[in-house]
Enzyme design. Structure first.
Site, PDB file in Angstrom:
ATOM      1  N   GLU A   1     -21.216  24.434  -9.392  1.00 11.74           N
ATOM      2  CA  GLU A   1     -20.947  25.417 -10.444  1.00 11.74           C
ATOM      3  C   GLU A   1     -21.594  25.019 -11.765  1.00 11.74           C
ATOM      4  OE1 GLU A   1     -19.730  28.220  -9.930  1.00 11.74           O
ATOM      5  OE2 GLU A   1     -18.431  28.138  -8.174  1.00 11.74           O
TER       6      GLU A   1
ATOM      7  N   ASP B   1     -24.133  30.993   1.549  1.00 12.21           N
ATOM      8  CA  ASP B   1     -24.926  32.091   1.007  1.00 12.21           C
ATOM      9  C   ASP B   1     -26.174  31.685   0.229  1.00 12.21           C
ATOM     10  OD1 ASP B   1     -23.270  31.003  -0.926  1.00 12.21           O
ATOM     11  OD2 ASP B   1     -22.373  32.892  -1.555  1.00 12.21           O
TER      12      ASP B   1
ATOM     13  N   GLU C   1     -11.873  40.426  -1.463  1.00  9.50           N
ATOM     14  CA  GLU C   1     -12.451  39.110  -1.202  1.00  9.50           C
ATOM     15  C   GLU C   1     -12.787  38.927   0.266  1.00  9.50           C
ATOM     16  OE1 GLU C   1     -12.891  35.787  -3.781  1.00  9.50           O
ATOM     17  OE2 GLU C   1     -13.912  37.706  -3.555  1.00  9.50           O
TER      18      GLU C   1
ATOM     19  N   GLU D   1     -22.112  40.519  -6.751  1.00 10.69           N
ATOM     20  CA  GLU D   1     -23.116  40.494  -5.684  1.00 10.69           C
ATOM     21  C   GLU D   1     -23.496  41.887  -5.193  1.00 10.69           C
ATOM     22  OE1 GLU D   1     -21.655  36.490  -6.101  1.00 10.69           O
ATOM     23  OE2 GLU D   1     -20.577  38.392  -5.843  1.00 10.69           O
TER      24      GLU D   1
ATOM     25  N   THR E   1     -29.334  32.320  -8.550  1.00  9.55           N
ATOM     26  CA  THR E   1     -28.148  32.905  -7.926  1.00  9.55           C
ATOM     27  C   THR E   1     -27.122  33.330  -8.957  1.00  9.55           C
ATOM     28  OG1 THR E   1     -26.593  32.609  -6.099  1.00  9.55           O
ATOM     29  CG2 THR E   1     -26.836  30.753  -7.636  1.00  9.55           C
TER      30      THR E   1
END
Length: 948
Positions: A146, A293, A387, A405, A491
């Site tokens: 993160e 991902d 989710e 996304e 991303t």
């Protein structure tokens, strides 16, 4: 991803084109397609696009302005309580808090968004604040992943646009690479995480003390997720290319090399979790969502930014495996890496919504359109993407933390097709955000998409990504002050310039791919999107792909999407599904016997299923038996969930909230059931005594109102009777445990007192302390507070009907409609931990008339081991299939059949397209079968234990 202008795209880029040319050309091909394609939808006028773009700007101002006013310099805004979230000062949310490092996260994450939205003055002010106030030397343990994508990426994105603005000559003339120097400082702070023999980084690091030191409080972890270790190359390589310090790119490359080497060789898939010391796969399920991902995303984008062919070769190899095993259009279902024809779960997580956008960059447009449309139908049903949701599109995890996304994929599909349909999709996203997520102090994450309740959370990625993609969706080229095609998106949607591909080319680019696999040259057909292949002359191309999916969520026979039809043309009979099993059906009993499963009738009336490995007719039947037992476990878990009452909503409808704040509330096992009756609306008043455990001394205050009562000192039902006798029309019990919150504590339903509670006629709801304090604070500030108690939040247009609506409410939601909301699903909002022993499986499917659990988050019982058998117990009266559900699709005879069943059968009966492997005809000795089963069961043990 967007790229710089280059040559035309009439044919793919050569397989070994110069890497700088490839980086520039691949992106150009993508965006140039916009000019050659028009779809069947009505085009959106320039005026309407501008209006929507301006609305995005206003929404960003609302979110960013409230963060700066109420939260800065904290990492994030808490939009319900209008204050900053500071690590250690709020109840811990577990791994979610690892993104917080006391470094003004939201401000750094928003830097380049300010420039994209033409807020250059605000950007200049923000950069000055970052340089003046942000400290990267805090004694706090943070996530390496993160911190890399949000903070390091945010600093680099800010630097990229700062030097661009400086070059233009109007803004940032004082700037002298200060953000880059901060990024370099942070990069060096992250490097100790890579001190492992494998080169995979530790998942966490202390910003001040690094790894392993006693004061670091980290460095003992053994596992990390694939995305956590594989989503570093863009930021680390950019840092190396910007500064000339090659060490960052070298470390990121080493981590990627190790992941590639450890892929499962027969399937070319990677698992979710890996041991950073040994390289062993800890979780062997594989998909394109949470945990994996961005690993795939960064392989393709690293090729575009850095021009190294090995990244493209690896991506193409993985992509071929994804489309062979995971893609079951329009679904993307997780599988086991060592048995890729075996599905690992029956639900999908929201993070996979990025994948259609990545497929656009790859140039594979059809499956991108199909999956995107399926996701859009889910959104239209639930207003947001839950989710996680099941293969029959029910809610599995009900939260929605305002993830971007889906907006990202919508933007890329519009760029690739020019189809105005995707502008309408973006318009829907804007309307839903304003209607359901907007609150006075920002935008609040959805606690439960079924009830519309909120969570006191506004993640930094909401500002970094959502507004960026939505604005770009509606912006014309002249609306942006720089050429977006000169940059690639990370991303986290941070912008890195493509000219880095030709800068500081001192990194060794050894191509190690060929050491592990022989690549099919056809994988390179899509190196650069070919507009002639992407967009045939049929002007309704994209619409024709979407049309069969229009009703897929509503289960009304979508045609042409189920690949399983091909599997059954040979006459193969699909395996027995747990949901279809009837203990009284002789044919089913015969099938069970073939799978090595026998029935034992227990004295209490239940039927116990026992599977013996050596009694299966064949290895294939044994696998079917294992799958059947696992489905029984999942079915048991689901039935336990469906017996529980779903959460309820407390919506504040008075000034200045006007329905924009919705609190998650626990229901009661007594009183008025809000799911079956009209909601209750009224002003709130505190009862005296506040605990409500005796006759109220202020009946005149609560008469005709909703009474507030404190938890404790007596039974919930006793409180309800006392306020009902005083004339209250409803009750809200507020937890007496100060600081408790539905964010961190499991929601429960209030139980009765063991007596007959039919005399209680009013609705009763429970709020944790944090949510209850929002109402109490509102009373202190505004005195008169009106709330709505309901099964789910109501449309504000209906709430405000006939009332004077303030202009700022109208502006924040310009097209409020009085829409009927779909009834809530009876799914639990949290995942269940399914524990399967290495040698047995046992299931108790609870009868529908059994007593209710008192906890909404209760987990199914642990499964007991038995030596070498798989065991399941069911009640003989249970009906494992729900006759009220109508999951329809088209079978070979044109009839409507169960969509979920077909999708499951497809994954398990479809033969591998690889001519060298015949998955349906393998013959294995029993020892091999048992060994495989142990691997399967290990995977089953882990599959339900991940957190998004």
């Amino acid at each position: 991803m967007s790229g710089a202008g280059g040559r035309g795209c009439g044919s793919p880029v050569p397989q070994r084109a110069p890497w700088s040319l490839v980086a520039a050309t691949a992106a150009f091909c993508l965006v140039s397609a916009t000019s050659v394609w028009t779809a069947g939808a009505e085009p959106m006028s320039r005026e309407e696009k501008q209006k929507l773009g301006n609305q995005v700007l206003e929404m960003f101002d609302h979110a960013y302005g409230n963060y700066m006013e109420h939260a800065y310099p904290a990492d994030e805004l808490m939009p319900l309580t209008c204050r900053g979230r500071v690590r250690g000062q709020e109840p811990s949310r577990g791994d979610v808090d690892d993104a917080l490092g006391k470094f003004s996260l939201t401000l750094i994450d928003s830097l380049d968004t300010l420039v994209v939205l033409n807020k250059t003055k605000e950007f200049e002010d923000a950069v000055r604040k970052v340089l003046r106030d942000v400290n990267l030397d805090n004694d706090v343990v943070v996530s390496v992943f993160e911190t890399n994508i949000r903070v390091l990426g945010g600093l680099l994105g800010g630097h990229s646009l700062a030097i661009m603005l400086k070059e233009k000559g109007e803004y940032m003339q004082w700037y002298n690479d200060e953000l880059l120097q901060m990024a370099k400082q942070l990069g060096y702070k992250l490097l100790p995480a890579f001190n492992t023999t494998s080169g995979l980084p530790y998942p966490r690091i202390n910003l001040k003390f690094g790894i392993r030191k006693p004061e670091a409080r980290t460095g003992t972890e053994t596992d990390t997720c694939t995305a956590c270790a594989g989503t570093l190359i863009l930021e680390f390589a950019a840092l190396s290319r910007f500064t000339g310090a090659t060490i960052f790119e070298e470390y990121a490359r080493k981590a990627l090399d190790f992941l590639w080497e450890k892929r499962q060789r027969s399937s070319n898939l990677v698992g979710v979790t890996i041991n950073i010391h040994t390289g062993d796969w800890v979780r062997k399920d594989s998909g394109v969502g949470a945990g994996i991902d961005s690993y795939y995303e960064y392989l393709l984008k690293a090729y575009v930014l850095l021009g190294d062919d090995s990244f493209l070769e690896r991506f193409n190899t993985h992509y071929d495996a994804i489309m062979r095993y995971i893609s079951q259009p329009p679904l993307l279902l997780d599988v086991h890496i060592h048995k890729p024809m075996l599905n690992a779960r029956t639900w999908m997580d929201a993070l996979l919504a990025f994948f259609p956008g990545l497929q656009v960059l790859k140039g594979d447009i059809r499956p991108a359109i199909e999956t995107h449309e399926m996701l859009y139908q889910v959104i239209k049903k639930h207003n947001f993407l839950p989710e996680a949701f099941t293969t029959d599109f029910r809610v599995h995890w009900a939260q929605h933390p305002l993830r971007p996304e889906f907006a990202e994929s919508t933007y890329f599909l519009y760029k690739a097709t020019g189809d105005p349909y995707y502008l309408e999709v973006g318009k829907t996203l804007i309307e839903n955000l304003n209607k359901y997520a907007r609150v006075p102090c920002g935008f609040a994450a959805m606690k439960d998409v079924r009830t519309g309740s909120h969570e006191d959370r506004m993640d930094s990625f909401f500002l970094a990504e959502m507004f960026k993609y939505l604005y770009l969706l509606f912006a014309d080229k002249e609306d942006i002050i720089f050429d977006i095609e000169d940059y690639i998106f990370t991303t986290e949607a941070h912008l890195l310039p493509l000219w880095l591909s030709t800068t500081n080319q001192s990194i060794s680019k050894k191509n190690i791919t060929s050491e592990y696999t022989e690549l099919d040259d056809s994988n390179f057909d899509w190196t650069c999107p070919n507009t002639q292949i992407l967009f045939p002359n049929d002007p309704l191309y994209a619409q024709s792909i979407r049309e069969p999916l229009k009703n897929v969520v509503d289960k009304s026979c979508p045609r042409g999407i189920i690949r399983v039809e091909e599997s059954f043309r040979s006459g193969a009979k699909p395996p027995l599904r747990a949901r279809d099993f009837m203990a009284t059906n002789p044919e089913h009993l015969e099938i069970l016997k073939k799978m090595g499963v026998s029935l034992i009738h227990l004295k209490d009336g239940r039927v116990q299923l026992v599977q013996h490995a050596i009694q299966a007719a064949s290895s294939i039947d044994a696998e079917d038996g294992l799958r059947f037992m696992q489905e029984m476990i999942e079915l048991s878990s689901q039935q336990q969930k469906e017996q529980q009452l779903p959460p309820r909503a407390v919506q504040i409808v008075s000034h200045p909230f006007f329905g924009r704040v919705v609190l998650t509330a626990g229901p009661a096992q007594f009183g008025l059931d809000l799911s079956k009756h009209k909601e209750t609306r009224g002003f709130v008043a505190s009862s005296k005594p506040y605990n409500g455990c005796s006759e109220l001394t202020n009946p005149e205050a609560v008469m005709g109102k909703i009474a507030l009562i404190q938890r404790g000192q007596c039974m919930f039902a006793e409180k309800a009777r006392n306020i009902q006798n005083a004339g209250a029309i409803g009750g809200i019990v507020i937890d007496d445990n100060e600081g408790s919150s539905s964010d961190t504590a499991p929601l429960f339903q209030m139980a009765g007192d063991g007596k007959d509670t039919d005399d209680i006629k009013i609705p009763m709801l429970f709020l944790f302390s944090k949510e209850g304090s929002i109402i109490l604070d509102a009373i202190r500030e505004y005195e008169e507070v009106e709330v709505l108690l309901s099964d789910k939040a109501k449309d504000r247009a209906a709430i405000l009907k006939g009332k004077m609506i303030p202009s700022y409410i109208i502006n924040s939601n310009p097209e409020m409609e009085n829409e009927e909301q779909s009834s809530p699903e009876n799914d639990s909002q949290n995942q269940s931990d399914e524990q399967v022993s290495s040698s047995s499986q046992e299931v108790d499917l609870v009868d529908q008339e059994s007593s209710e659990e008192s906890s909404l988050n209760s987990h199914p019982e642990s499964l007991s081991p038995a030596d070498t058998d798989n065991v399941a117990s069911i009640s003989p009266s249970e009906q494992t299939s729900d006759p009220t559900e109508n999951h329809e699709t088209t079978n070979l005879n044109g009839e409507c059949t169960d969509l979920d069943n077909q999708l499951q059968e497809q994954s398990e009966t479809e033969e591998d397209s690889n001519p060298n492997v015949s998955w349906g005809k393998k013959v294995q000795p029993i020892d091999s079968i048992l060994a495989d089963w142990n691997e399967d069961i290990e995977a089953f043990e882990m599959m339900e234990k991940d957190e998004l």
